[in-house]
Design an enzyme around this catalytic site. Sequence first.
Site, PDB file in Angstrom:
ATOM      1  N   ASP A  46       1.250  -1.649 -13.781  1.00 46.96           N
ATOM      2  CA  ASP A  46       0.340  -0.806 -14.569  1.00 46.96           C
ATOM      3  C   ASP A  46       0.350   0.626 -14.039  1.00 46.96           C
ATOM      4  OD1 ASP A  46      -0.405  -2.797 -16.285  1.00 46.96           O
ATOM      5  OD2 ASP A  46      -2.561  -2.440 -16.070  1.00 46.96           O
TER       6      ASP A  46
ATOM      7  N   ASP B 255       0.842  -1.206   0.000  1.00 50.53           N
ATOM      8  CA  ASP B 255       0.000   0.000   0.000  1.00 50.53           C
ATOM      9  C   ASP B 255       0.875   1.254   0.000  1.00 50.53           C
ATOM     10  OD1 ASP B 255       0.726  -1.091   2.432  1.00 50.53           O
ATOM     11  OD2 ASP B 255      -1.086  -0.529   3.498  1.00 50.53           O
TER      12      ASP B 255
ATOM     13  N   ASP C 134       1.328  -7.097 -10.778  1.00 48.93           N
ATOM     14  CA  ASP C 134       0.347  -6.811 -11.834  1.00 48.93           C
ATOM     15  C   ASP C 134      -0.157  -5.372 -11.669  1.00 48.93           C
ATOM     16  OD1 ASP C 134      -1.554  -7.049 -13.777  1.00 48.93           O
ATOM     17  OD2 ASP C 134      -2.778  -8.543 -12.754  1.00 48.93           O
TER      18      ASP C 134
END
Length: 361
Positions: A250, A222, A246
């Site tokens: 991005d 986080d 993943d």
Amino acid sequence: MKIAILPGDGIGTEIVAEAVKVLGALGLPLQLETALVGGAAYEAHGHPLPDSTLKLAQSADAVLFGAVGDWKYDELERSLRPEQAILGLRKHMGLFANFRPAICYPELVDASSLKPELIAGLDILIIRELTGDIYFGQPRGRRTATDGHFPGAPEAFDTMRYSRPEIERIAHVAFQAARKRSKRVTSVDKANVLETFQFWKDVVSEVALEYPDVALDHMYVDNAAMQLVKAPKKFDVLVTGNMFGDILSDEAAMLTGSIGMLPSASLNDKGQGLYEPSHGSAPDIAGKGVANPLATILSAAMMLRFSLQQPQAADRVETAVKAVLADGLRTADIHASGTQRVSTREMGDAVVKAIGKATTN
Ligand code: NAD
């Protein structure tokens, strides 16, 4: 040097054609063999990853992949959807290490949603473990809850798991990559909540003892997500599991402005690799000649460097891409006032021309 060319669907065919043109301009003894994959393979052979395509990929030194998928296949049963081809290639070729560099080219600094001073000069590398974690863990499925907040209610579940060798080998990949850069690794986990990632943290720390010249720090996912948009240049190499990787890769992709610029490499322990742009098949712009081919061309450069041991050829391609951007050429996704808008094919031609110019100079 045998390369399997798998263009796939949507813009995949358009952008791979440009990368093939660029490879052809290098004058290397490359043997290129093309096969269908994804929706195109499903239409022709009834399966997104036919045996013949898988065999070609496995027998090649490297795979240059475009993209797969189209919304028209959304109703198909999951195992026949185009995206299964990429999961199948990863699994059958053992492609466990995914490299996603996020580099901000000075000419594109205004294309990012972040302030120029935060991303000018950005050059980070995200290394994502690709064949483990909750995406591959068993058991998974649906059942009736026997405990929890709503006993008796229908529920779905997946299993998060990592074995020691899986963590060790991706950690080695990260430390070795860091040795060729600024010798810093950030391992991203969620050790405060998940046992799998406490184990991840412990194993990465053990592997770090073999690399005393590389500095290691640990960060919760986080916080890493926050730091990537707050101060991305603080990072150098990030290593993380499949699911966190993943998402973070991005996020990092968008720091640089356009997903059309970002290459990726997925490697196995034999040095074989699959090279593809970070984006998908973009059905919304397919066939219009407007897709940015640079992510695929830069993926081909990674292929030359990592699987074909041709670092000088890789440098030539990357230098040519920089030259074309410096000349002000832009596809629609990175176009801004004062630059020249070009088509997919014109961008490929310009890179080929820049390679030729550098060769004759
Ligand atoms: P996408 O990456 O295909 O497109 C997202 C947006 O980015 C679109 O607006 C698209 O026009 C734009 N874009 C993407 N690549 C571009 C390029 N080179 N130049 C200019 N603009 C570009 O993601 P999506 O729309 O969510 O998915 C479309 C299909 O691709 C789906 O079927 C999805 O499953 C598939 N997909 C495949 C892969 C892969 O093959 N590895 C990865 C992601 C998504």
